[in-house]
Write an enzyme that holds these catalytic residues in place. Structure first.
Site, short mmCIF file in Angstrom:
data_model
loop_
_atom_site.label_atom_id
_atom_site.label_comp_id
_atom_site.label_asym_id
_atom_site.label_seq_id
_atom_site.Cartn_x
_atom_site.Cartn_y
_atom_site.Cartn_z
N SER A 40 -25.97 -7.02 -12.78
CA SER A 40 -25.62 -7.09 -14.20
C SER A 40 -26.68 -6.58 -15.16
CB SER A 40 -25.25 -8.53 -14.57
OG SER A 40 -26.33 -9.40 -14.27
N LYS B 234 -23.86 -5.62 -21.23
CA LYS B 234 -23.60 -6.19 -22.55
C LYS B 234 -23.13 -5.16 -23.57
CE LYS B 234 -24.77 -10.62 -22.09
NZ LYS B 234 -23.89 -11.74 -22.46
#
Length: 415
Positions: free
Chosen positions: A309, A52
């Site tokens: 992720s 992110k």
């Protein structure tokens, strides 16, 4: 006009001003299990333990280059996006106001505050994220700030595409397949758009949690649709509606390329990676690895890259993860059992247990005016087949029981 590929490369160069490329590592354990060449793109090893930070950095840098007078950046997030925005706010020495639900775990609040330092203000608003988001947007409009979307923003999508650019550079060749986790679609849209240009023959698989399959729903409807119900366990990918900007990229994806994996099975993958490899992954971070179980025959002998992720795993969740994994693999079950209220009844029940059956939970409520009492009992065993033997013994002994392991409604209250 600058191509998306060039923009992704620019974003990749921008990342180097803040952190080195995350590792692309061949995993010997998974390669042996699946008889393939399995590589992990370790986004869980970024400065904020998720990808992110990439979208936040790229988007914020572009805003500041065009509008250097921007006074405040605003976002709504209970997790990785908040931490990425906080980190980048401190990097650019700008003010950030981050809205989080009141129910956000203290660990996530503290990490966001640590990354942002004095540059970030955290506001806890609303019991549900929709309320938090609405207040964040209202505040942003009121102060004339810039709202940073976690995924539905072209600049964020470009930033996430830098993951794909790094993979191609690090692998020195094009993989046969890349497996991508999907939540709101920022990472999958960015990487897909880049790979369509640079590696058109690389097969891309998209993985969603079964309880939040927003991409599959959008592909079926031909447009983003809001799911009536979302299972929030895979919190980093549990999005009720895929983004409109991201879906514009993903709308041509074949539905058969999209996989839905059970939340409880993901727990087994989390534990496997932790116990065997010492790799800490959050549920969303384990999505792409878990999907290999459904791709076993397809990937044999091929080079496959899985994007891990995120690794922001709260270890207070570990007992729940173990519990879910045991139930999925069939080595733990819960029963409601009727026992006669007489001396020796419990002893009779204990006699039917096998040598590998262990009582993990036992709650008994004696009813003074009844002949029978109810027992909530949890049993762990070494092999799922042991329960067939247990059922036979219970039936032979005349016990009345109900297996409630798969009953989500009852389990929510009693397990």
């Amino acid at each position: 006009m600058t191509s998306f590929t060039d923009k992704a490369h620019s974003a990749e160069h921008l990342m180097r001003t803040l952190f080195p490329a995350t590792p692309l590592q061949r995993n010997d354990h998974l390669s042996e299990v699946y008889e393939a060449d399995i590589w992990l793109k370790r986004e869980d090893l970024s400065p904020v333990r998720s990808y992110k930070i990439r979208g936040a950095l790229n988007a914020m840098a572009k805003v500041l280059s065009h509008s250097p007078e921007t006074s405040v950046f605003v976002c709504a997030s209970a997790g990785n996006h908040a931490q990425g925005v906080a980190y980048v706010c401190r990097h650019f020495d700008v003010k950030g106001v981050i809205f989080m639900p009141v129910t956000t775990p203290l660990q996530k609040i503290d990490k966001t505050r640590m990354f942002g330092g004095d540059n970030v203000e955290i506001r806890l608003v609303g019991d549900y994220f929709d309320d938090t988001l609405a207040e964040a947007k209202r505040f942003c409009a009121e102060v004339g700030g810039h709202f940073l979307s976690p995924f539905d923003d072209p600049d964020v999508i470009e930033g996430q595409a830098s993951v794909a650019a790094e993979i191609v550079e690090q692998l020195k060749s094009l993989p046969d397949m890349i497996v991508l986790p999907v939540g709101g679609g920022g990472l999958s849209a960015g990487m897909t758009k880049y790979l369509r240009d640079v590696a058109p023959h690389t097969d891309i698989k998209f993985v969603e949690p079964a309880g939040a399959a927003s991409l599959a729903a959008a592909l079926d409807a031909g447009k983003p649709v809001k799911l009536a119900r979302v299972n929030n366990f895979v919190d980093g990918a549990a999005v009720a509606q895929i983004g409109r900007v991201t879906f514009d990229v993903l709308k041509t994806v074949s539905a058969e390329k999209v996989l839905a994996v059970p939340e409880d099975r993901i727990c087994s993958t989390i534990l496997e990676m932790l116990n065997v490899e010492g790799v800490v992954l959050e549920p969303a971070g384990a999505l792409s690895i878990d999907a290999l179980k459904d791709l076993r025959t397809e990937i044999k002998g091929k080079t496959v890259v899985c994007v891990t992720s995120g690794g922001n795993f709260d270890f207070e969740r570990l007992p729940e993860v173990k519990e879910r994994s045991q139930r999925y693999t069939g080595v733990k079950k819960y029963f409601l059992l009727r026992l006669p209220q007489r001396p020796g009844a419990l002893k009779d029940f204990l006699q039917v247990l096998g040598p590998d059956d262990n009582i993990a939970r036992f709650e008994y409520m004696k009813k003074s005016a009844r002949n029978f009492g109810s027992v909530l009992i949890g049993i762990e065993t070494s092999d799922p087949e042991n329960f067939e033997t247990l059922y036979a013994r219970l039936d032979e002994g005349g016990f009345v029981y109900s297996d409630i392991t798969g009953d989500e409604t009852i389990a929510e209250f009693v397990v």
